[in-house]
Design an enzyme around this catalytic site. Structure first.
Site, PDB file in Angstrom:
ATOM      1  N   HIS A   1    -117.798 -15.723 -37.348  1.00  0.00           N
ATOM      2  CA  HIS A   1    -118.361 -13.985 -37.126  1.00  0.00           C
ATOM      3  C   HIS A   1    -118.136 -13.327 -38.331  1.00  0.00           C
ATOM      4  O   HIS A   1    -117.480 -11.957 -38.369  1.00  0.00           O
ATOM      5  CB  HIS A   1    -117.696 -13.291 -36.272  1.00  0.00           C
ATOM      6  N   THR A   2    -117.701 -14.018 -39.118  1.00  0.00           N
ATOM      7  CA  THR A   2    -117.577 -13.136 -40.893  1.00  0.00           C
ATOM      8  C   THR A   2    -118.542 -13.353 -41.718  1.00  0.00           C
ATOM      9  O   THR A   2    -118.888 -11.945 -42.608  1.00  0.00           O
ATOM     10  CB  THR A   2    -116.345 -14.101 -41.526  1.00  0.00           C
ATOM     11  N   ASP A   3    -119.772 -14.747 -42.048  1.00  0.00           N
ATOM     12  CA  ASP A   3    -120.754 -14.382 -42.839  1.00  0.00           C
ATOM     13  C   ASP A   3    -121.096 -12.896 -42.261  1.00  0.00           C
ATOM     14  O   ASP A   3    -122.149 -12.601 -43.882  1.00  0.00           O
ATOM     15  CB  ASP A   3    -121.487 -15.783 -42.631  1.00  0.00           C
TER      16      ASP A   3
ATOM     17  N   ASP B   1    -125.117 -20.462 -41.218  1.00  0.00           N
ATOM     18  CA  ASP B   1    -125.739 -22.104 -41.054  1.00  0.00           C
ATOM     19  C   ASP B   1    -126.590 -22.801 -41.977  1.00  0.00           C
ATOM     20  O   ASP B   1    -127.184 -23.183 -42.594  1.00  0.00           O
ATOM     21  CB  ASP B   1    -126.622 -21.599 -39.202  1.00  0.00           C
TER      22      ASP B   1
HETATM   23 MG    MG Z   1    -128.883 -20.960 -34.035  1.00  0.00          MG
END
Ligand code: MG
Ligand code: ADP
Length: 378
Positions: A35-37, A170
């Site tokens: 949850h840093t991106d 991702d």
């Molecule tokens: Mg996904």
């Protein structure tokens, strides 16, 4: 039969011919930096050996036509006429849409798609689906492959087509990863540095629990981070050290303080983990993973009972350096760093312990760091 052989065989069954290309994009596991991106921060993912494959051949009209082996159904759309609907085809349609918005001139194709990345488990089957589609369009159209740009266009599919405010991690790692390396990504500059992962095993443990409403919870966290940054007078939570933050917490409500503390401390953990990896100091790395998990559990509040139990089961094994939930959270997978020679014992013990406590069978994946998106047959 390998997965590559599987798409090849299905292609021949459906189209009565050999495909012209087979393209592949991997899933990914995030070692640390959760949850840093979307806060312009740091992450450390690696691509995994589980992937999505497309076997395809060009079409000389406007129609993209695909058979999904996983869903056992056909999907199709016209390049000149893409409209939002719902389902697995949206990722491919969205990708074609934003490629065309970015002035790419696309040709059509038809093919067979198959993947072995568990869905909605936090291993980013969605980014794999976006990038494998980008690669399919690349093969039949006339444009150069710019992995970073393909990642950014794929991110638009999640953000603007599907309405999930996810960051670039991702797509960037799925597009650019190198076999044998973890990627440390600065999500502001998109600068990526590869660090070799050796003499250590990465074990992915699927709790086989999935939570609904993950997208809305994700977007809620995104909004809370933005709000916290605004109240702190900074552009994003990337722009403050933990030390500075501790002096400014009175500007935030208790809830926003917790959310911000996770992101700010997590960024510092990624930097520390990078240094640990440089020295092959897996003990320190493992401690950072556990600290990350605790922060996600208590401050960011995106863990779950199943994930906490899974992490406990892993940590009980002496061969385990550290473990944490991975991916967006609320269910899905945890990841552990384990001494290579004990992986089989580790996996069996974790499966048994987890079953005893949860009455659910866990799935354990052992994966080396894999290559990013590429063409495997042409
Ligand atoms: Mg996904
Ligand atoms: P995650 O990215 O964590 O795996 P998402 O919910 O973001 O989970 O994406 C999962 C979705 O991606 C599935 O619901 C499906 O629509 C699509 N998908 C993933 N793998 C495949 C596949 N092999 N074939 C078709 N669609 C797939």
């Amino acid at each position: 039969m390998t997965n590559e052989e599987k798409v090849l065989k299905t292609f021949k069954e459906k189209f009565g011919q050999e495909p012209k290309y087979i393209v592949r994009a991997p899933g990914r596991v995030n070692l640390i930096g959760e949850h840093t991106d979307y806060n312009d921060g740091f992450v450390m993912p690696m691509a995994i050996e589980r992937s999505i494959w497309i076997a395809l051949r060009p079409r000389f009209d406007n129609l993209v036509k695909i058979y999904s082996v996983n869903n056992q159904e056909w999907g199709e759309f016209e390049l000149a006429n893409i409209e939002k609907e719902s389902g697995w085809l949206e990722y491919i349609k969205g990708l074609a849409f934003y490629l065309q918005v970015a002035a790419y001139s696309l040709n059509a194709w038809e093919g067979v798609i198959y993947g072995d990345i568990p869905r909605g488990a936090g291993l980013s089957s969605s980014a794999a689906l976006e990038l494998v589609s980008a690669r399919a369009f690349f093969e039949v159209s006339n444009f150069t492959w710019d992995a970073k740009e393909m990642a950014l266009i794929s991110q638009k599919v999640e953000n603007d087509w599907l309405g999930l405010n996810s960051g670039i991690m991702d797509q960037l790692v799925v597009a650019t990863a190198k076999k044998g390396f973890a990627s440390v990504i600065d999500c502001r500059s998109l600068e990526t540095k590869n660090y070799p992962i050796h003499n250590i095993a990465v074990v992915i443990m699927d709790t086989n629990t999935r939570r609904g409403l993950v997208d809305s919870k994700y977007n809620e966290r995104f909004a809370q981070c933005q709000e916290a940054a605004k109240l702190l007078g900074i552009k994003t939570l990337r722009d403050i050290s933990l030390k500075e933050f501790e002096e400014k917490t009175s500007l935030l409500s208790t809830l926003l303080e917790k959310r911000a503390r996770h992101v700010i401390s997590e960024n510092e953990r990624v930097i520390a983990a990078t240094k640990a990896l440089e020295k092959s100091d897996y003990k320190t790395f493992g401690q950072l993973m556990l600290a990350s998990h605790k922060s996600l559990e208590n401050d960011f509040e995106v863990s779950s009972k199943a994930l906490n139990i899974m992490v406990d089961c892993a940590l009980k094994q002496i061969s385990c350096y550290g473990a944490r939930m991975t991916g967006a959270g609320f269910g899905g997978c945890a990841v552990a760093l384990v001494e290579t020679k004990y992986i089989q014992d580790f996996s069996n013990a974790v499966r048994n312990l987890y079953y005893k406590q949860m009455n659910i069978h866990a799935t354990v994946y052992i994966s080396g760091a894999a290559d990013g998106t590429k063409t495997v047959l042409f």
